[in-house]
Design an enzyme around this catalytic site. Structure first.
Site, PDB file in Angstrom:
ATOM      1  N   ILE A  63      67.322 -23.818  -7.964  1.00  0.00           N
ATOM      2  CA  ILE A  63      67.353 -25.008  -7.130  1.00  0.00           C
ATOM      3  C   ILE A  63      68.288 -24.791  -5.946  1.00  0.00           C
ATOM      4  O   ILE A  63      67.915 -25.062  -4.795  1.00  0.00           O
ATOM      5  CB  ILE A  63      67.786 -26.240  -7.952  1.00  0.00           C
ATOM      6  CG1 ILE A  63      66.795 -26.500  -9.098  1.00  0.00           C
ATOM      7  CG2 ILE A  63      67.890 -27.474  -7.057  1.00  0.00           C
ATOM      8  CD1 ILE A  63      67.255 -27.558 -10.089  1.00  0.00           C
ATOM      9  N   ILE A  97      73.390 -33.295  -7.215  1.00  0.00           N
ATOM     10  CA  ILE A  97      72.055 -33.349  -7.810  1.00  0.00           C
ATOM     11  C   ILE A  97      72.063 -32.607  -9.145  1.00  0.00           C
ATOM     12  O   ILE A  97      71.012 -32.174  -9.625  1.00  0.00           O
ATOM     13  CB  ILE A  97      70.968 -32.760  -6.880  1.00  0.00           C
ATOM     14  CG1 ILE A  97      71.360 -31.360  -6.374  1.00  0.00           C
ATOM     15  CG2 ILE A  97      70.706 -33.678  -5.711  1.00  0.00           C
ATOM     16  CD1 ILE A  97      70.208 -30.629  -5.666  1.00  0.00           C
ATOM     17  N   SER A  98      73.273 -32.467  -9.727  1.00  0.00           N
ATOM     18  CA  SER A  98      73.362 -31.722 -10.984  1.00  0.00           C
ATOM     19  C   SER A  98      73.487 -32.691 -12.171  1.00  0.00           C
ATOM     20  O   SER A  98      72.452 -33.130 -12.701  1.00  0.00           O
ATOM     21  CB  SER A  98      74.520 -30.727 -10.922  1.00  0.00           C
ATOM     22  OG  SER A  98      75.764 -31.390 -10.752  1.00  0.00           O
ATOM     23  N   ARG A  99      74.702 -32.987 -12.570  1.00  0.00           N
ATOM     24  CA  ARG A  99      74.927 -33.965 -13.627  1.00  0.00           C
ATOM     25  C   ARG A  99      76.185 -34.750 -13.253  1.00  0.00           C
ATOM     26  O   ARG A  99      77.123 -34.192 -12.682  1.00  0.00           O
ATOM     27  CB  ARG A  99      75.141 -33.292 -15.001  1.00  0.00           C
ATOM     28  CG  ARG A  99      73.845 -32.796 -15.644  1.00  0.00           C
ATOM     29  CD  ARG A  99      72.946 -33.948 -16.077  1.00  0.00           C
ATOM     30  NE  ARG A  99      71.723 -33.506 -16.735  1.00  0.00           N
ATOM     31  CZ  ARG A  99      70.575 -33.300 -16.100  1.00  0.00           C
ATOM     32  NH1 ARG A  99      70.502 -33.443 -14.795  1.00  0.00           N
ATOM     33  NH2 ARG A  99      69.508 -32.937 -16.785  1.00  0.00           N
ATOM     34  N   ASP A 135      72.696 -38.387  -6.979  1.00  0.00           N
ATOM     35  CA  ASP A 135      71.482 -38.734  -7.715  1.00  0.00           C
ATOM     36  C   ASP A 135      71.813 -38.904  -9.193  1.00  0.00           C
ATOM     37  O   ASP A 135      71.011 -39.404  -9.969  1.00  0.00           O
ATOM     38  CB  ASP A 135      70.395 -37.660  -7.543  1.00  0.00           C
ATOM     39  CG  ASP A 135      69.048 -38.081  -8.112  1.00  0.00           C
ATOM     40  OD1 ASP A 135      68.365 -37.237  -8.716  1.00  0.00           O
ATOM     41  OD2 ASP A 135      68.690 -39.268  -7.986  1.00  0.00           O
ATOM     42  N   GLU A 192      74.301 -43.246 -16.802  1.00  0.00           N
ATOM     43  CA  GLU A 192      73.218 -43.729 -15.938  1.00  0.00           C
ATOM     44  C   GLU A 192      72.491 -44.843 -16.677  1.00  0.00           C
ATOM     45  O   GLU A 192      71.940 -44.600 -17.743  1.00  0.00           O
ATOM     46  CB  GLU A 192      72.236 -42.580 -15.631  1.00  0.00           C
ATOM     47  CG  GLU A 192      72.819 -41.538 -14.679  1.00  0.00           C
ATOM     48  CD  GLU A 192      71.989 -40.274 -14.583  1.00  0.00           C
ATOM     49  OE1 GLU A 192      70.887 -40.211 -15.183  1.00  0.00           O
ATOM     50  OE2 GLU A 192      72.441 -39.334 -13.910  1.00  0.00           O
ATOM     51  N   HIS A 223      68.674 -41.075 -10.487  1.00  0.00           N
ATOM     52  CA  HIS A 223      68.267 -39.802 -11.114  1.00  0.00           C
ATOM     53  C   HIS A 223      66.778 -39.554 -10.903  1.00  0.00           C
ATOM     54  O   HIS A 223      66.002 -39.489 -11.868  1.00  0.00           O
ATOM     55  CB  HIS A 223      68.632 -39.794 -12.606  1.00  0.00           C
ATOM     56  CG  HIS A 223      68.661 -38.401 -13.170  1.00  0.00           C
ATOM     57  ND1 HIS A 223      69.425 -38.038 -14.258  1.00  0.00           N
ATOM     58  CD2 HIS A 223      68.021 -37.260 -12.819  1.00  0.00           C
ATOM     59  CE1 HIS A 223      69.263 -36.744 -14.533  1.00  0.00           C
ATOM     60  NE2 HIS A 223      68.409 -36.257 -13.673  1.00  0.00           N
ATOM     61  N   ILE A 224      66.403 -39.413  -9.662  1.00  0.00           N
ATOM     62  CA  ILE A 224      64.988 -39.258  -9.314  1.00  0.00           C
ATOM     63  C   ILE A 224      64.706 -37.884  -8.720  1.00  0.00           C
ATOM     64  O   ILE A 224      63.739 -37.691  -7.997  1.00  0.00           O
ATOM     65  CB  ILE A 224      64.538 -40.374  -8.334  1.00  0.00           C
ATOM     66  CG1 ILE A 224      65.540 -40.530  -7.176  1.00  0.00           C
ATOM     67  CG2 ILE A 224      64.358 -41.680  -9.079  1.00  0.00           C
ATOM     68  CD1 ILE A 224      65.081 -41.538  -6.109  1.00  0.00           C
ATOM     69  N   GLY A 225      65.552 -36.915  -9.061  1.00  0.00           N
ATOM     70  CA  GLY A 225      65.395 -35.572  -8.515  1.00  0.00           C
ATOM     71  C   GLY A 225      64.035 -34.948  -8.782  1.00  0.00           C
ATOM     72  O   GLY A 225      63.555 -34.116  -8.013  1.00  0.00           O
TER      73      GLY A 225
END
Lengths: 327, 389
Positions: B223, B303-305, B329, B334, B353-355
């Site tokens: 990624i 965009i990881s955690r 994200d 969440e 969280h829509i990656g």
């Protein structure tokens, strides 16, 4: 006094919503004696003969025949940004006044912003943000999806400097790039970004997942995208406008979005700006509207200001004017 | 195409019957709640056992083997949480799964444990559901594989699952493009203030430039590398920090400079993008000290955690303008509690969280999971197995 040696330049105002930026004043005041509209109106008799240039920052001050008649020594109107649809070029030409704009300064930021809008719309970023922060949100639903950008087809309508920079960026997302333009670009330019020319705009509209408008506003591009064009687009397609509001038939767009003729729209420009607060476009979930910020970064605005100053200085010295707009 | 691991011989084992080694215990209903969130991040120690290379491109259709048309009963059984609704497997993915498997929902399983427990050979974990715990594993004696939809497996206790002889697979290929796109989307939206409410069209509403700015990528896996490829087209200067340095050709292809010390990356970057997997080493990787090293004009993108960032430190840094802005994200948990300070800041974008939340990616993830499951059940090389360290 120093000021008397510097050329007099008319501006609208300083600071506030439309005014010249405070941190640009240092640069400008070294070169010009700035006269605000207020100061001018208070002292017309003396100032009207001295003013030799107008520094037009975001379409202000408004220039009409009356103003031009009262400024006999006006040599140039330097306009910020690339669009000049707000200027009556024929009128200015009659008065022998030159016009300049700032096409290259804005091109990169505007291309970046076209990409930003396309990505935000495809991935439903604004809706997602609203969900993430809404006081009513208890969990994130699993069946909430956007559409892909990577590998999709982008149709660029208007492949000038800005359109081409969009193509360069989109290529890195492995997008298939179609373009429609008054003239076809040369082969090297096309193959550098993998862009395929569509002589007929219909072909572009029918094949694109994203249609990006990057034309300038002229009588030929006025309402270029209307009901017919929207219906040619895929129902899964997104319209992105970084040109001018009037390039799109706004009523037809509203109807198309309401009837799901197209998936979504992302507009940095509308007509008028801003839209009336009760306008239906403002209520639609599948529409992103931004307040005409395509070139709104500190660095770019500074470069624009410097370009404008350069054009004014050249015109007043009788030299070739950089970024001159010729009828 | 998948780059399969270097297996010598194809295993000729057919689907096995019951595994005699697993203890048979009385199973009491352990799963009362059907609403699970990916909030519990267990302290799992794992490492992806496959290579991720820069050559994988998105958008391909993965080859899902075509079975002979079999009666539904003969197909191997896969456990899923639910079908449809806001928490279940999406209906169009169910169609894909049903081509190869008999689907058993958690509800059906709990109603009919005696019969179902021996039949279930795999679990399809979609959006972290169903939760895999010891009790579930104990009640599925013939379970061979847990196929996760998505690349992150920090919600799975890999050691525990492995102790039951069950394999775990993820979907690194399917997520790469869409997650890289999301990273770019967040960076652009934050830099150009796309999301903020504006009352007026003020001429002095200014953002910061993306083109020619410096992007620091922390975590240069599939990624991260795809982000670099995209950022290069914006003429960005690209720095990266990774456990291992990439090959020179890979670096040159995107113009990326290796920062052995993360501090160097933090000090020079206008945008810091986090693309690591969550592990004990990366938990709270970005804390007060790291935020303090960043430029005051810099933007942090995650965009990881969520747990990769010390969230309290981030709140403070944003409030005090130690950094310019953040775009996340992912958070922990969440969603965030509705009174969380992060929600009140105006220099932050949060997305739910829509990656990988695109029609296309979700489908590709299911296809990749199906391919993995079939490979395990057919004793073939497994495209993306995750093995604990």
């Amino acid at each position: 006094m120093e000021d008397q040696e510097l050329p007099y330049v008319l501006i609208d105002c300083i600071e506030g919503k439309h005014g010249v930026y405070k941190d640009h004043l240092g640069f400008l005041k070294k070169r010009f004696c700035l006269i605000t509209m207020k100061e001018y109106l208070e002292n017309k008799e003396i100032l009207s003969k001295k003013i030799r240039a107008i520094y037009m920052w975001y379409h202000k001050p408004v220039i009409d025949e009356e103003l031009l008649r009262s400024l006999p020594n006006l040599k140039i109107v330097s306009s910020s940004g690339v669009g000049i649809d707000h200027l009556d070029l024929k009128l200015l030409s009659r008065f022998g006044v030159k016009v300049s704009n700032t096409p290259f300064a804005v091109s990169t930021d505007t291309a970046d912003f076209g990409m930003a809008l396309m990505l935000a719309s495809a991935r439903r970023l604004v809706e997602g943000y609203q969900m993430a922060v809404s006081p009513d949100t208890e969990y994130f639903p699993g069946n909430w999806l956007g559409v892909k950008v990577s590998g999709a087809t982008l149709g660029i309508v208007g492949m000038g400097t800005i359109g081409y920079k969009v193509a360069q960026r989109a290529k890195a997302f492995e997008m298939k790039i179609l373009y429609h333009n008054r003239n076809q670009r040369n082969k090297e330019e096309e193959s550098a970004v993998g862009a395929v020319y569509c002589k007929k705009i219909d072909d572009l509209l029918q094949q694109s997942d994203f249609v990006m408008l990057a034309v300038n506003l002229t009588p030929q591009t006025h309402k270029l995208i209307g009901k017919r064009e929207l219906e040619l687009m895929k129902p899964t397609a997104t319209l992105v406008n970084i040109s001018r509001g009037l390039v799109v038939d706004q009523d037809a767009l509203m109807e198309a979005l309401q009837n799901k003729v197209i998936r979504a729209a992302a507009l940095d420009v509308t007509y008028p700006e801003p839209l009336p607060r009760d306008h239906p476009l403002l209520k639609m979930k599948n529409v992103i509207i931004t307040p005409h910020i395509g070139s709104a970064t500190e660095d770019t605005r500074r470069i624009m200001m410097q370009d404008m100053a350069e054009s004014i200085e050249a015109a007043l010295a009788g030299l070739p004017v950089p970024n001159e707009v010729v009828l | 195409m998948f780059r399969g691991r270097a297996f010598g011989l194809l295993k000729s084992l057919h689907l096995m019957g019951s595994q005699p080694n697993l203890p048979h215990k009385l199973i009491h209903p352990a799963l009362t709640s059907h609403v699970h969130h990916c909030q519990k991040r267990r302290n799992v120690d794992y490492r992806q056992s496959y290579n991720t290379g820069p050559t994988s491109a998105g958008g391909r259709t993965l080859n899902v083997p075509q079975n002979k048309v079999m009666a539904e009963q003969e197909l191997p059984a896969v456990l899923i949480l639910d079908i449809g609704g806001t928490q279940g497997v999406l209906e169009n993915l169910v169609v894909l799964l049903k081509k190869h498997f008999r689907l058993v929902t958690m509800k059906e399983f709990l109603k009919n444990k005696k019969e179902m427990s021996k039949k279930i050979q795999s679990v399809f974990v979609f959006e972290c559901r169903p939760t895999i715990d010891r009790e579930l594993l104990e009640s599925l004696p013939n379970l061979k594989v847990i196929a996760n939809s998505g690349v992150g497996v920090d919600h799975l206790d890999l050691k525990m699952i492995s102790s039951f002889g069950v394999k775990v697979t993820n979907t690194p290929q399917a997520v790469a493009d869409s997650t890289a796109d999301m990273g770019m989307a967040l960076m652009l939206a934050s830099a150009r203030r796309l999301v903020e409410d504006t009352e007026h069209f003020a001429v002095d509403w200014l953002g910061v430039e993306v083109t020619r700015a410096t992007l620091g990528i922390i975590g240069m896996g599939s990624i991260g590398y795809k982000v670099a490829q995209r950022a290069k087209a914006f003429e960005m200067k690209i720095l990266y920090h990774n456990r291992n340095r990439r090959k020179m050709e890979e670096e040159q292809a995107v113009g990326a400079h290796y920062c052995e010390k993360m501090d160097d990356l933090l000090q020079q970057s206008d945008f810091v993008l986090l693309v690591v997997s969550l592990s004990p080493e990366t938990r709270k990787l970005i804390g007060k000290r790291e935020l303090g090293l960043m430029k005051p004009t810099a933007t942090l993108i995650n965009i990881s955690r969520g747990a990769v960032i010390d969230q309290d430190a981030l709140v403070e840094a944003l409030q005090k303008k130690i950094i310019r802005a953040a775009a996340l994200d992912v958070t922990y948990p969440e969603p965030l509690p509705r009174d969380h300070p992060l929600l009140k800041l105006n220099n932050i974008i949060i997305t739910p969280h829509i990656g990988t939340a695109t029609v296309q990616a979700i489908r590709m993830m299911a296809e990749e999971a199906i391919t993995n499951m079939l490979a395990v059940l057919n004793g073939q090389p497994i495209p993306s197995e995750v093995v604990p360290k």
